[in-house]
Design a protein around this motif. Structure first.
Motif, PDB file in Angstrom:
ATOM      1  N   SER A 146      -8.786   7.455 -11.613  1.00 48.31           N
ATOM      2  CA  SER A 146      -7.713   7.936 -11.872  1.00 48.31           C
ATOM      3  C   SER A 146      -7.945   9.581 -12.565  1.00 48.31           C
ATOM      4  N   ILE A 147      -6.878  10.367 -12.060  1.00 48.37           N
ATOM      5  CA  ILE A 147      -7.241  11.836 -12.174  1.00 48.37           C
ATOM      6  C   ILE A 147      -6.135  12.269 -13.177  1.00 48.37           C
ATOM      7  N   ARG A 148      -5.200  11.474 -13.792  1.00 46.71           N
ATOM      8  CA  ARG A 148      -4.349  11.945 -14.575  1.00 46.71           C
ATOM      9  C   ARG A 148      -4.813  12.625 -16.018  1.00 46.71           C
ATOM     10  N   GLN A 149      -4.292  13.617 -16.107  1.00 47.99           N
ATOM     11  CA  GLN A 149      -4.475  14.425 -17.531  1.00 47.99           C
ATOM     12  C   GLN A 149      -3.675  13.776 -18.694  1.00 47.99           C
ATOM     13  N   GLU A 150      -2.576  13.241 -18.498  1.00 46.85           N
ATOM     14  CA  GLU A 150      -1.908  12.852 -19.500  1.00 46.85           C
ATOM     15  C   GLU A 150      -1.941  11.292 -19.595  1.00 46.85           C
ATOM     16  N   LYS A 151      -2.278  10.773 -20.397  1.00 41.12           N
ATOM     17  CA  LYS A 151      -2.306   9.281 -20.812  1.00 41.12           C
ATOM     18  C   LYS A 151      -1.004   8.719 -21.310  1.00 41.12           C
ATOM     19  N   THR A 152      -0.627   7.215 -20.593  1.00 40.05           N
ATOM     20  CA  THR A 152       0.658   6.877 -20.830  1.00 40.05           C
ATOM     21  C   THR A 152       0.389   5.384 -21.314  1.00 40.05           C
ATOM     22  N   ASP A 153       1.241   4.629 -21.653  1.00 39.73           N
ATOM     23  CA  ASP A 153       0.995   3.126 -22.153  1.00 39.73           C
ATOM     24  C   ASP A 153       0.753   2.237 -20.770  1.00 39.73           C
ATOM     25  N   LYS A 154       1.029   3.085 -19.660  1.00 38.88           N
ATOM     26  CA  LYS A 154       1.003   2.085 -18.476  1.00 38.88           C
ATOM     27  C   LYS A 154      -0.501   2.302 -18.166  1.00 38.88           C
ATOM     28  N   PRO A 155      -1.312   1.177 -17.964  1.00 35.41           N
ATOM     29  CA  PRO A 155      -2.769   1.449 -17.520  1.00 35.41           C
ATOM     30  C   PRO A 155      -2.792   2.041 -15.900  1.00 35.41           C
ATOM     31  N   HIS A 156      -3.599   2.875 -15.549  1.00 31.66           N
ATOM     32  CA  HIS A 156      -3.857   3.270 -14.178  1.00 31.66           C
ATOM     33  C   HIS A 156      -5.192   3.011 -13.777  1.00 31.66           C
ATOM     34  N   LEU A 157      -5.550   2.298 -13.120  1.00 41.51           N
ATOM     35  CA  LEU A 157      -6.733   1.813 -12.595  1.00 41.51           C
ATOM     36  C   LEU A 157      -6.975   2.088 -11.153  1.00 41.51           C
ATOM     37  N   ASN A 210     -14.204  16.582  -4.720  1.00 38.80           N
ATOM     38  CA  ASN A 210     -15.148  15.518  -5.298  1.00 38.80           C
ATOM     39  C   ASN A 210     -14.483  14.282  -5.447  1.00 38.80           C
ATOM     40  N   MET A 211     -12.949  14.294  -5.234  1.00 43.66           N
ATOM     41  CA  MET A 211     -12.324  12.886  -5.496  1.00 43.66           C
ATOM     42  C   MET A 211     -11.917  12.091  -4.387  1.00 43.66           C
ATOM     43  N   ARG A 212     -12.198  12.703  -3.203  1.00 42.85           N
ATOM     44  CA  ARG A 212     -11.556  12.421  -1.813  1.00 42.85           C
ATOM     45  C   ARG A 212     -12.418  11.247  -1.406  1.00 42.85           C
ATOM     46  N   GLN A 213     -13.732  10.995  -1.777  1.00 39.90           N
ATOM     47  CA  GLN A 213     -14.602  10.197  -1.138  1.00 39.90           C
ATOM     48  C   GLN A 213     -14.294   8.769  -2.139  1.00 39.90           C
ATOM     49  N   GLU A 214     -13.938   8.952  -3.455  1.00 41.93           N
ATOM     50  CA  GLU A 214     -13.752   7.907  -4.479  1.00 41.93           C
ATOM     51  C   GLU A 214     -12.236   7.590  -4.824  1.00 41.93           C
ATOM     52  N   LEU A 215     -11.436   8.179  -4.122  1.00 43.91           N
ATOM     53  CA  LEU A 215      -9.874   8.056  -4.505  1.00 43.91           C
ATOM     54  C   LEU A 215      -9.557   6.569  -4.235  1.00 43.91           C
ATOM     55  N   PHE A 216     -10.143   5.715  -3.552  1.00 46.13           N
ATOM     56  CA  PHE A 216      -9.645   4.220  -3.391  1.00 46.13           C
ATOM     57  C   PHE A 216     -10.446   3.227  -3.903  1.00 46.13           C
ATOM     58  N   ALA A 257       0.996  -1.056   0.070  1.00 48.06           N
ATOM     59  CA  ALA A 257       0.021  -0.007  -0.020  1.00 48.06           C
ATOM     60  C   ALA A 257       0.793   1.395   0.056  1.00 48.06           C
ATOM     61  N   LEU A 258       1.912   1.152   0.763  1.00 46.90           N
ATOM     62  CA  LEU A 258       2.804   2.466   0.955  1.00 46.90           C
ATOM     63  C   LEU A 258       3.463   2.572  -0.607  1.00 46.90           C
ATOM     64  N   ASP A 259       3.685   1.255  -1.325  1.00 50.04           N
ATOM     65  CA  ASP A 259       4.518   1.525  -2.646  1.00 50.04           C
ATOM     66  C   ASP A 259       3.626   2.420  -3.489  1.00 50.04           C
ATOM     67  N   LYS A 260       2.438   2.085  -3.553  1.00 47.81           N
ATOM     68  CA  LYS A 260       1.591   2.556  -4.367  1.00 47.81           C
ATOM     69  C   LYS A 260       1.373   4.106  -4.009  1.00 47.81           C
ATOM     70  N   LEU A 261       1.216   4.692  -2.727  1.00 46.14           N
ATOM     71  CA  LEU A 261       1.186   5.915  -2.445  1.00 46.14           C
ATOM     72  C   LEU A 261       2.389   6.623  -2.962  1.00 46.14           C
ATOM     73  N   ILE A 262       3.639   6.141  -2.708  1.00 50.16           N
ATOM     74  CA  ILE A 262       4.768   6.729  -3.082  1.00 50.16           C
ATOM     75  C   ILE A 262       4.632   6.740  -4.525  1.00 50.16           C
ATOM     76  N   ASP A 263       4.373   5.918  -5.411  1.00 54.81           N
ATOM     77  CA  ASP A 263       4.352   5.768  -6.685  1.00 54.81           C
ATOM     78  C   ASP A 263       3.676   7.038  -7.194  1.00 54.81           C
TER      79      ASP A 263
END
Length: 287
Positions: free
Chosen positions: A274-285, A263-269, A220-226
């Protein structure tokens, strides 16, 4: 001297006054009793009517919260300082949580479609070019592009499957007594090596042992740091701190950068958030 009766006096008094006083007392008692009973009955009727009206308003608010097509509408429930007020407050909180989860389910399909649309388009265009192009020299290029699109689709499906597996594994994950500060210090050493363009600091007031699953906590900490690294500028500091409350241990991860939308704080987990503006090849779910 010889006990001879010389004369006698007879005094008589009517008991009518006593009977009148007794009757007046009984009548006064009956009137007082009737007045008290009438007051009690009136209070009970008033209280019951008030309770019934409040229950009726609560029923109408509950019915108005769900539309005919099953959608949730946020409505104001009647408030109060008694048990009915607490019940209405519980309904309001439950409705808010259901509305958040309902909006999450509504956006999940579009988020998933957005993630899948690009690799599907890559595979489709590659197959179309491969079908129309008779040149054998261009075939490996389109085949490679199609494989890359399929790999991205596979990565998305694996990520969704991992999220389900994590939820299941947490229910049966063995726990042990661990020194939390040592776990954080070990993780930070790894983060400093993996992200040399960031500075990681750890701050805590006192050491503490907790009963937890160290692998899951580190994951869980790895994901937050990432996420903290991705949303922070180069050469910035990411602060990790630990604080102890009366019934919990809090781990804070703080980084420089834009704040989260309110409005994202209740849905963050939730998944697929995802709230990333730039999309990359890596999926962010999501986290």
């Amino acid at each position: 001297q010889d006990n001879t009766v010389m004369g006698a006096v007879v005094a008589e008094k009517s008991n009518q006054d006593i009977l009148i006083l007794q009757s007046e007392g009984i009548i006064e008692l009956i009137n007082s009793t009737l007045l008290i009973l009438t007051s009690i009955i009136a209070f009970i009727v008033f209280f019951a009517t008030r309770i019934a009206l409040r229950i009726k308003r609560l029923q109408k608010a509950t019915e108005a919260a769900i539309s005919a097509d099953g959608r949730i509408h946020l409505t104001a429930f009647p408030t109060g300082n008694d048990e009915l007020g607490e019940l209405a407050k519980t309904f309001q909180e439950m409705l808010n949580r259901l509305n958040q989860y309902n909006r999450y389910l509504e956006t999940m399909a579009s988020n998933l479609a957005h993630e899948i649309r690009t690799p599907v388009a890559i595979v489709k265009s590659s197959l179309e070019h491969l079908e129309m192009s008779p040149s054998e020299s261009e075939a490996p290029v389109y085949i490679l592009r199609a494989k890359e699109g399929i790999m991205r689709l596979s990565s998305i499906l694996n990520s969704m499957s991992e999220a389900t597996q994590i939820e299941q594994s947490l229910q049966h994950c063995p726990k042990e007594l661990i020194p939390l500060q040592q776990l954080l210090e070990g993780c930070i050493q790894g983060y400093q090596t993996a992200y040399p363009n960031r500075l990681f600091t750890l701050n805590y007031q006192q050491a503490i042992h907790i009963n937890a699953a160290p692998e899951s906590l580190a994951q869980a900490l790895d994901k937050l740091i990432d996420n903290a690294v991705e949303f922070s500028p180069n050469a910035s500091t990411i602060k990790i701190s630990m604080s102890i409350t009366s019934d919990a241990v809090l781990i804070h991860v703080e980084n420089q950068g834009a704040l989260l939308p309110d409005n994202m704080r209740q849905e963050l987990f939730h998944s697929m958030v995802s709230i990333r503006q730039e999309k990359t090849d890596k999926p962010h779910l999501g986290l």
